[in-house]
Write a protein that holds these residues in place. Structure first.
Motif, PDB file in Angstrom:
ATOM      1  N   SER A 219      -8.368  -5.415  -6.577  1.00 54.93           N
ATOM      2  CA  SER A 219      -6.941  -4.780  -6.618  1.00 54.93           C
ATOM      3  C   SER A 219      -6.578  -4.409  -7.988  1.00 54.93           C
ATOM      4  CB  SER A 219      -5.872  -5.933  -6.018  1.00 54.93           C
ATOM      5  OG  SER A 219      -4.538  -5.581  -6.162  1.00 54.93           O
ATOM      6  N   ASN A 220      -6.880  -5.143  -9.003  1.00 51.53           N
ATOM      7  CA  ASN A 220      -6.428  -4.537 -10.322  1.00 51.53           C
ATOM      8  C   ASN A 220      -7.105  -3.069 -10.559  1.00 51.53           C
ATOM      9  OD1 ASN A 220      -5.261  -6.921 -10.874  1.00 51.53           O
ATOM     10  ND2 ASN A 220      -6.757  -7.799 -11.946  1.00 51.53           N
ATOM     11  N   GLU A 221      -8.052  -2.609 -10.023  1.00 58.26           N
ATOM     12  CA  GLU A 221      -8.678  -1.269 -10.316  1.00 58.26           C
ATOM     13  C   GLU A 221      -7.715  -0.349  -9.803  1.00 58.26           C
ATOM     14  OE1 GLU A 221     -12.756  -1.349  -9.167  1.00 58.26           O
ATOM     15  OE2 GLU A 221     -13.217  -3.164 -10.439  1.00 58.26           O
TER      16      GLU A 221
ATOM     17  N   PRO B 181       6.287   1.980  -0.568  1.00 57.78           N
ATOM     18  CA  PRO B 181       4.958   1.502  -0.067  1.00 57.78           C
ATOM     19  C   PRO B 181       5.216   0.720   1.199  1.00 57.78           C
ATOM     20  CG  PRO B 181       5.824  -0.054  -1.670  1.00 57.78           C
ATOM     21  CD  PRO B 181       6.571   0.850  -1.726  1.00 57.78           C
ATOM     22  N   PHE B 182       4.301   0.530   1.935  1.00 55.80           N
ATOM     23  CA  PHE B 182       4.334  -0.234   3.308  1.00 55.80           C
ATOM     24  C   PHE B 182       3.584  -1.571   2.948  1.00 55.80           C
ATOM     25  CE2 PHE B 182       0.517   2.321   4.083  1.00 55.80           C
ATOM     26  CZ  PHE B 182      -0.470   1.336   4.599  1.00 55.80           C
ATOM     27  N   PHE B 183       4.035  -2.637   3.466  1.00 55.31           N
ATOM     28  CA  PHE B 183       3.566  -3.947   3.453  1.00 55.31           C
ATOM     29  C   PHE B 183       2.796  -4.288   4.733  1.00 55.31           C
ATOM     30  CE2 PHE B 183       5.802  -4.893  -0.448  1.00 55.31           C
ATOM     31  CZ  PHE B 183       7.167  -4.029  -0.495  1.00 55.31           C
ATOM     32  N   GLU B 184       1.537  -5.147   4.335  1.00 56.59           N
ATOM     33  CA  GLU B 184       0.804  -5.573   5.263  1.00 56.59           C
ATOM     34  C   GLU B 184       0.240  -6.941   5.095  1.00 56.59           C
ATOM     35  OE1 GLU B 184      -3.813  -4.578   6.381  1.00 56.59           O
ATOM     36  OE2 GLU B 184      -2.179  -2.866   6.343  1.00 56.59           O
TER      37      GLU B 184
ATOM     38  N   LYS C 189       0.759  -1.163  -0.283  1.00 53.28           N
ATOM     39  CA  LYS C 189       0.050   0.070  -0.050  1.00 53.28           C
ATOM     40  C   LYS C 189       0.936   1.220   0.065  1.00 53.28           C
ATOM     41  CE  LYS C 189      -3.575  -2.218   2.859  1.00 53.28           C
ATOM     42  NZ  LYS C 189      -4.431  -1.909   4.154  1.00 53.28           N
ATOM     43  N   TRP C 190       0.388   2.389  -0.577  1.00 55.34           N
ATOM     44  CA  TRP C 190       1.044   3.681  -0.702  1.00 55.34           C
ATOM     45  C   TRP C 190       0.081   4.555   0.518  1.00 55.34           C
ATOM     46  CZ3 TRP C 190       1.419   0.199  -4.394  1.00 55.34           C
ATOM     47  CH2 TRP C 190       2.765   0.074  -4.936  1.00 55.34           C
ATOM     48  N   HIS C 191       0.865   5.437   1.159  1.00 61.68           N
ATOM     49  CA  HIS C 191       0.239   6.381   1.978  1.00 61.68           C
ATOM     50  C   HIS C 191      -1.179   7.102   1.400  1.00 61.68           C
ATOM     51  CE1 HIS C 191       2.712   5.053   5.186  1.00 61.68           C
ATOM     52  NE2 HIS C 191       3.714   5.204   4.407  1.00 61.68           N
ATOM     53  N   ASN C 192      -0.985   7.256   0.243  1.00 63.46           N
ATOM     54  CA  ASN C 192      -2.341   8.049  -0.403  1.00 63.46           C
ATOM     55  C   ASN C 192      -3.467   7.425  -0.301  1.00 63.46           C
ATOM     56  OD1 ASN C 192      -2.132   6.219  -2.548  1.00 63.46           O
ATOM     57  ND2 ASN C 192      -1.405   7.683  -4.066  1.00 63.46           N
ATOM     58  N   ASN C 193      -3.413   5.998   0.014  1.00 59.09           N
ATOM     59  CA  ASN C 193      -4.576   4.996   0.106  1.00 59.09           C
ATOM     60  C   ASN C 193      -5.343   4.923  -1.095  1.00 59.09           C
ATOM     61  OD1 ASN C 193      -4.344   4.644   3.000  1.00 59.09           O
ATOM     62  ND2 ASN C 193      -5.218   6.504   3.496  1.00 59.09           N
ATOM     63  N   HIS C 194      -5.000   5.424  -2.387  1.00 53.99           N
ATOM     64  CA  HIS C 194      -5.615   5.146  -3.555  1.00 53.99           C
ATOM     65  C   HIS C 194      -5.228   3.955  -4.346  1.00 53.99           C
ATOM     66  CE1 HIS C 194      -7.943   8.545  -2.783  1.00 53.99           C
ATOM     67  NE2 HIS C 194      -7.048   9.397  -2.672  1.00 53.99           N
TER      68      HIS C 194
ATOM     69  N   PHE D 203      -2.961   0.388  -4.321  1.00 54.90           N
ATOM     70  CA  PHE D 203      -2.446  -0.908  -3.399  1.00 54.90           C
ATOM     71  C   PHE D 203      -2.468  -2.226  -4.344  1.00 54.90           C
ATOM     72  CE2 PHE D 203      -7.046  -1.019  -2.640  1.00 54.90           C
ATOM     73  CZ  PHE D 203      -7.544  -2.225  -3.082  1.00 54.90           C
ATOM     74  N   TYR D 204      -1.674  -2.892  -3.992  1.00 58.26           N
ATOM     75  CA  TYR D 204      -1.448  -4.288  -4.636  1.00 58.26           C
ATOM     76  C   TYR D 204      -1.668  -5.582  -3.706  1.00 58.26           C
ATOM     77  CZ  TYR D 204       1.421  -7.882  -7.017  1.00 58.26           C
ATOM     78  OH  TYR D 204       1.675  -9.129  -7.517  1.00 58.26           O
ATOM     79  N   ILE D 205      -2.503  -6.452  -4.217  1.00 56.36           N
ATOM     80  CA  ILE D 205      -2.643  -7.852  -3.454  1.00 56.36           C
ATOM     81  C   ILE D 205      -1.711  -8.812  -4.065  1.00 56.36           C
ATOM     82  CG2 ILE D 205      -4.074  -9.527  -2.735  1.00 56.36           C
ATOM     83  CD1 ILE D 205      -4.974  -6.635  -1.649  1.00 56.36           C
ATOM     84  N   GLY D 206      -0.667  -9.534  -3.175  1.00 56.44           N
ATOM     85  CA  GLY D 206       0.071 -10.498  -3.595  1.00 56.44           C
ATOM     86  C   GLY D 206       0.116 -11.703  -2.902  1.00 56.44           C
ATOM     87  N   LYS D 207       0.660 -12.749  -3.416  1.00 56.92           N
ATOM     88  CA  LYS D 207       0.878 -14.077  -2.473  1.00 56.92           C
ATOM     89  C   LYS D 207       2.121 -14.264  -2.416  1.00 56.92           C
ATOM     90  CE  LYS D 207       0.139 -17.010  -6.387  1.00 56.92           C
ATOM     91  NZ  LYS D 207      -0.719 -18.059  -7.021  1.00 56.92           N
TER      92      LYS D 207
END
Length: 120
Positions: free
Chosen positions: A116-118, A90-93, A44-49, A51-55
């Motif tokens: 996530s792709n959007e 980014p930060f990771f969660e 995620k980036w701090h702008n909150n708009h 993010f990326y989901i990964g495994k």
């Protein structure tokens, strides 16, 4: 990170800019915590708009791979890299810890849930 106009290559100003940039990058990446385990994560980036989901079967190695690519000035996913260039590190969660056989199942659930792709 904002768009930076770099001085002419090989000039004294360029090397001063480059050294300052490298110092800034080192400080930014030192603040990224270590995450261990297997499962689904969000970048995620701090702008909150954005993010990326990964495994990953190993969060620490995967996150280190992202950080290494950013430092080298590219990423396998050009959309991730363009967001990184604009907004910085980014930060990771961790979203979900799971076993390796469950990775595809949970990734598909969270991709649908967060669409996530959007967002990249």
């Amino acid at each position: 990170m904002s768009q930076i106009e770099t001085p002419a290559l090989r000039s004294k100003e360029y090397w001063e800019w480059y050294n300052n940039y490298q110092d800034e990058m080192k400080q930014s990446f030192q603040s990224v915590p270590t995450i261990t385990g297997c499962g689904i994560y969000a970048m995620k980036w701090h702008n909150n708009h954005h993010f990326y989901i990964g495994k990953s079967i190993d969060f620490e190695k995967r996150i280190q791979r992202h950080k290494t690519l950013f430092r080298k000035g590219f990423h396998e996913n050009s959309r991730i890299y363009s967001v990184y260039e604009k907004y910085g590190v980014p930060f990771f969660e961790v979203i979900k810890y799971c076993t390796e056989p469950e990775l595809d199942y949970y990734e598909s659930i969270y991709l649908r849930k967060f669409k996530s792709n959007e967002f990249l």
